[in-house]
Design a protein around this motif. Structure first.
Motif: not given
Length: 490
Positions: A400-420
């Motif tokens: 479990i990793i915490t985030f503060e706002d939508e942009e933060d969550a999207l940056a983490m979610a998309n910050g990977t070479e994977f995209g399944l």
């Protein structure tokens, strides 16, 4: 709980040889290799260990039948799939036990997979008669266009161990519907379910050579010559991204049509307005299906800081209550991991996260006893530089990793070479659609922890793959488009 006699009877009923040209035969070398029960570490049986010549013999059998199989009436091919669907469902109890013995998942999960696997045959039985074309007048009116869709040709399939039947039917179903003969190489850890499927398809009337099954302990050595051979026109692989890259290089020799379903690093995003009861239910499905050994498994739980504490506490309570054991035992919800290497990789990633400051709320270590068990685990306060942020866990661990706002969550979610796949829980419809559009993945679970469905297109973007399986587009992967220009007499 099953008894040893029934287990042995189910194992004895399965062919252990190679399936080539409609015949069951041993490997040319006479060699075999063991299939292990991951719950005990003991061998269940031995199966034929194919060599290069066996692989090429399977390819020759597929190539020989390809013209007549392509010419078979679509309705006939569809009826073969429909009969196979019905036979799978009639034998679901034995197939479930067989899968649990070789792969380890609890009987209930094996039954669910077999139901899912069979649905691919039912779906593509219906798609077989819906292969269409087109006819149109040229814009200048001087000629006509005719567009045909024809089978791509002989196809090579390589399937993984985590879903031993469904990953096969997801490829075989559209291939049969389109009229493509094939060679399939199941994972060496779990070949028995595919061998059982071969027997079912043979009984259902599939022409000899239209499906050939090669079991081998030397996947790369046997399949590379098949892939590089000019008779092969299509390659479909489900497995890791590094292996997928190697196969793409091999497929480039003859410019094969390719479908690649590769690794994942799914984010499970819980926004501050989420229905936590629903999110927890979805989390258990997205994380614990198949003991977490799924490319679609939630790999990172990104939870808004305002609800992270409650979410973590309640998830740990639910994970800690799961019963771990051999999948054949009554009430077991979590089986073993596939082998020692898989279990050790999970332990390594958890240790890395803890060394960097993560807190173990429940679990956190391998289970005592024989077999390859790992305790269901929840980690809180996971730092963003932990390895499990970047690497697939493939086990029952929820970081479990915490985030503060939508942009933060999207940056983490998309910050990977994977995209399944990614998941999100929110009750704000505007946010739901906005985030779904911006998530860089081929699939999104919106307020659900389960995305797989035979009637929907399955696949990823970036380094998670090429092409789609299932849905209306699944059969397109096995069809070539031919354009015929028709001149009109004046």
């Amino acid at each position: 709980m099953t008894n040893p006699d029934r287990e042995q009877a189910v194992l004895d009923a399965v062919q252990k040889d190679l399936f080539i040209g409609g015949s069951w035969r041993p490997a040319e070398s006479g060699k075999t290799f063991p299939v292990e029960d991951p719950a005990t570490g003991k061998a269940l049986c031995e199966v034929a260990d194919a060599g290069v010549d066996d692989g090429l013999a399977a390819l020759a059998a597929a190539d020989a039948v390809q013209p007549s199989f392509a010419a078979m009436a679509p309705r006939e091919r569809g009826e073969i799939l429909r009969r196979s669907f019905e036979m799978i469902m009639d034998r679901i109890d034995d197939l479930s036990l067989l899968m649990t013995l070789e792969m380890g998942k609890p009987i209930a999960e094996s039954t669910a997979e077999i139901t899912y696997a069979a649905e691919f045959f039912r779906w593509f039985a219906e798609e077989a008669v819906r292969i269409g074309g087109d006819y149109a007048t040229a814009p200048n009116g001087a000629s006509r266009f005719m567009v045909m869709r024809q089978p791509v040709g002989v196809s090579a399939f390589i399937t993984p161990w985590n879903f031993p039947l469904a990953m096969g039917t997801r490829k075989i179903g559209p291939a049969v519907a389109a009229g493509c003969a094939s060679v399939i190489k199941p994972a060496s850890e779990t070949p028995l379910s595919m061998l059982a499927l071969g027997g079912i398809l043979q009984e259902a009337g599939l022409p000899d050579g239209a499906l050939n099954i090669i079991t081998t302990s030397n996947s790369g050595g046997v399949m590379e010559p098949v892939i590089r051979d000019g008779r092969t026109r299509k390659l479909s692989f489900t497995g890791s991204t590094p292996i997928g890259k190697i196969l793409l290089q091999q497929a480039s020799d003859n410019v094969l049509r390719t479908s690649m379903e590769l690794g994942g690093n799914a984010a499970f995003i819980v926004f501050d307005d989420a229905d936590l009861d629903a999110a927890l239910e979805g989390a258990m499905i997205a994380k614990m299906r198949n003991m977490g050994e799924a490319c679609t498994a939630a790999n990172r739980f990104l939870v808004h800081s305002s609800v992270a504490g409650e979410f973590a506490e309640r998830l740990a309570e639910r994970m800690g209550a799961l019963k771990v054991g051999r999948g054949t035992e009554d009430g077991v919800q979590v089986g073993p991991l596939i082998n020692a290497k898989g279990r050790d990789k999970v332990a390594e990633l958890v240790a890395d996260a803890v060394e960097r400051g993560a807190k173990v709320l429940v679990g956190g270590k391998p289970q005592d006893g024989p077999g390859y068990f790992y305790q269901p685990t929840v980690l809180a306060d996971v730092p963003r530089d932990a390895r499990l942020q970047r690497e697939e866990i493939f086990g029952p661990v929820a970081p479990i990793i915490t985030f503060e706002d939508e942009e933060d969550a999207l940056a983490m979610a998309n910050g990977t070479e994977f995209g399944l796949v990614n998941y999100q829980y929110t009750q704000d419809v505007n946010r739901a659609l906005r985030v779904a559009a911006r998530l860089e993945s081929g699939m999104v679970g919106l307020n659900t922890g389960l995305v797989s469905n035979p009637a929907a297109p399955f696949g990823g973007v970036k380094q998670s793959g090429i092409g789609r399986e299932g849905g209306k587009v699944g059969i397109e992967e096995f069809l070539e488009i031919k354009y015929v220009a028709i001149g009109l007499a004046t």
